[in-house]
Design an enzyme around this catalytic site. Structure first.
Site, mmCIF file in Angstrom:
data_model
loop_
_atom_site.group_PDB
_atom_site.id
_atom_site.type_symbol
_atom_site.label_atom_id
_atom_site.label_comp_id
_atom_site.label_asym_id
_atom_site.label_seq_id
_atom_site.Cartn_x
_atom_site.Cartn_y
_atom_site.Cartn_z
ATOM 1 C CG HIS A 105 -11.147 -42.894 4.280
ATOM 2 N ND1 HIS A 105 -11.476 -43.947 3.716
ATOM 3 C CD2 HIS A 105 -10.832 -42.103 3.119
ATOM 4 C CE1 HIS A 105 -11.648 -44.177 2.666
ATOM 5 N NE2 HIS A 105 -10.152 -42.798 2.043
ATOM 6 C CG HIS A 177 -6.212 -43.872 1.553
ATOM 7 N ND1 HIS A 177 -5.571 -43.185 -0.105
ATOM 8 C CD2 HIS A 177 -7.686 -43.981 1.307
ATOM 9 C CE1 HIS A 177 -6.549 -42.553 -0.273
ATOM 10 N NE2 HIS A 177 -7.654 -43.286 0.473
ATOM 11 C CD GLU A 310 -8.554 -46.341 -0.577
ATOM 12 O OE1 GLU A 310 -9.736 -46.468 0.201
ATOM 13 O OE2 GLU A 310 -8.382 -46.113 -1.723
HETATM 14 C C1 GAL Z 1 -10.480 -43.059 -1.043
HETATM 15 C C2 GAL Z 1 -11.750 -42.904 -1.721
HETATM 16 C C3 GAL Z 1 -11.712 -41.793 -2.550
HETATM 17 C C4 GAL Z 1 -11.698 -40.363 -2.194
HETATM 18 C C5 GAL Z 1 -9.465 -40.995 -1.388
HETATM 19 C C6 GAL Z 1 -9.121 -39.913 -0.432
HETATM 20 O O1 GAL Z 1 -10.374 -44.052 -0.046
HETATM 21 O O2 GAL Z 1 -12.840 -43.386 -2.111
HETATM 22 O O3 GAL Z 1 -13.727 -41.399 -3.043
HETATM 23 O O4 GAL Z 1 -12.046 -39.821 -1.515
HETATM 24 O O5 GAL Z 1 -10.424 -41.952 -0.644
HETATM 25 O O6 GAL Z 1 -9.083 -38.369 -0.990
#
Ligand code: GAL
Length: 346
Positions: A105, A177, A310
């Site tokens: 991210h 998210h 997402e």
């Molecule tokens: C998601 C990701 C997960 C985890 C989460 C945040 O987008 O795919 O593996 O990292 O974010 O905790």
């Protein structure tokens, strides 16, 4: 529309919450911290409002206390980049390694922690536009990127639009998210929610670092097959290496076509959410690593309290010949959108 002044950050920036309400009583609250979606109240089968997204009562927590990315706008580029680096036009760019050796991210200084400008509020259209200038070199990316994120509450949906323009070629792969729990954020696990996905393929991951192998694999005869509606919990504990790597669902699904791709139903509330997008993929994340967090109304969220859908370009696409790359060319405007429509099951 209601505007509520919350306070100031350490740097003296004012923080607000804006709440929009439609004629059906649906309400959406957003903040200029992180352009975050904090609350989304939807009438359930009995006409009671359920707040269907996980979050905090104190909005300042979003800027200091959220390593789960609750409700966040993620940017410049969502999901993972192998080795936290990529090559664009012969130059190698290095980002922060914040997920083992990889980047997740876009690193620790994500857009979800920034204070966004308010560019426009349209009370008639129940719409707000946040904007952010992300300078050349920000997070390690080339090009100064101007990004607008628009939230609009229509008669039955929340629409999120992302517009970007950069003064040099760069990557642009924003997402939201939000963790949804259609029974209400305080009502426990999402394992009995039913999910249907118009996705015949997914992108398998190579190990528990969640980097795709590059393969585009059919969901047929695997627990990844959501083409027929099933509960999220039905197959989640199967002895299937992909589910073992990620401790559940945390995978990119390849959307069959642009438009509506998901239907999620809350088993207790009968609230139905349908999601549509013009992006090619969606990360279905069943909250496997949700760290215990004290959220709204003192609720303690934990693993599986919410599910994220997402919308995105595929993870690590820039390093993967097989995947379409989210390169935003210099001086070209691009617009991505995702809509989350609500109804109640009869
Ligand atoms: C998601 C990701 C997960 C985890 C989460 C945040 O987008 O795919 O593996 O990292 O974010 O905790």
């Amino acid at each position: 529309m209601k505007q509520l002044k919350i306070g100031k950050t350490k740097n003296n920036q004012e923080i607000f919450l804006w709440t929009f309400e439609n004629s059906k009583g649906m309400k959406m609250t957003v903040s200029n911290i992180g352009a975050v979606l904090t609350n989304l109240w939807i009438p359930d089968r009995s006409g009671n409002l359920q707040d269907v997204v996980l979050g905090f009562d104190n909005v300042l927590n979003y800027a200091t206390n959220d390593n789960n990315y609750l409700g966040s706008t993620i940017g410049r580029s969502a999901n993972r980049l192998a080795n936290a680096s990529f090559e664009l036009k012969g130059t190698i760019y290095n980002l922060t390694k914040n997920d083992g050796k990889n980047n997740l991210h876009s690193g620790p200084n994500g857009y979800q922690l920034r204070i966004w400008e308010v560019k426009n509020i349209n009370k008639e259209k129940d719409m707000i536009v946040f904007s952010l200038k992300s300078l050349d070199g920000d997070q390690g990316y080339p090009g100064t990127l101007d990004i607008d994120v628009t939230y609009q509450l229509t008669e039955d949906a929340v629409m999120i639009k992302y517009q970007g323009i950069s003064d040099a070629d760069t990557l642009f792969n924003p997402t939201n998210h939000s963790y949804f729990n259609l029974n209400g954020h305080q009502n426990g696990s999402i394992l009995n929610h039913r999910l249907q996905l118009k996705a015949s393929y997914f992108t398998p991951i190579r190990s528990n670092d969640s980097i795709p192998t590059g393969e585009i694999k059919s969901v047929e005869n695997t627990p990844m097959d959501f083409r027929m509606e099933k509960t999220i919990g039905r197959d989640i504990r199967d002895e299937y290496n992909q589910l073992i790597f990620a401790n559940g669902y945390d995978h990119n699904f390849v959307l069959d076509k642009v438009g509506k791709f998901a239907k999620l139903t809350g088993d207790q509330s009968s609230i139905v959410m349908q999601v549509a997008t013009n992006l090619p993929g969606v990360q279905i994340y069943s909250g496997n690593f949700l760290k215990e967090t004290s959220g709204k109304l003192g609720t303690v969220y934990s693993s599986r309290s919410g599910i994220c859908l997402e919308t995105q370009y595929f993870p690590n696409a820039v390093n993967e010949l097989n995947f379409e790359t989210p390169i935003l060319e210099k001086n070209k405007t691009v617009e991505y959108w995702s809509t989350y429509s609500f109804s109640v099951e009869e």
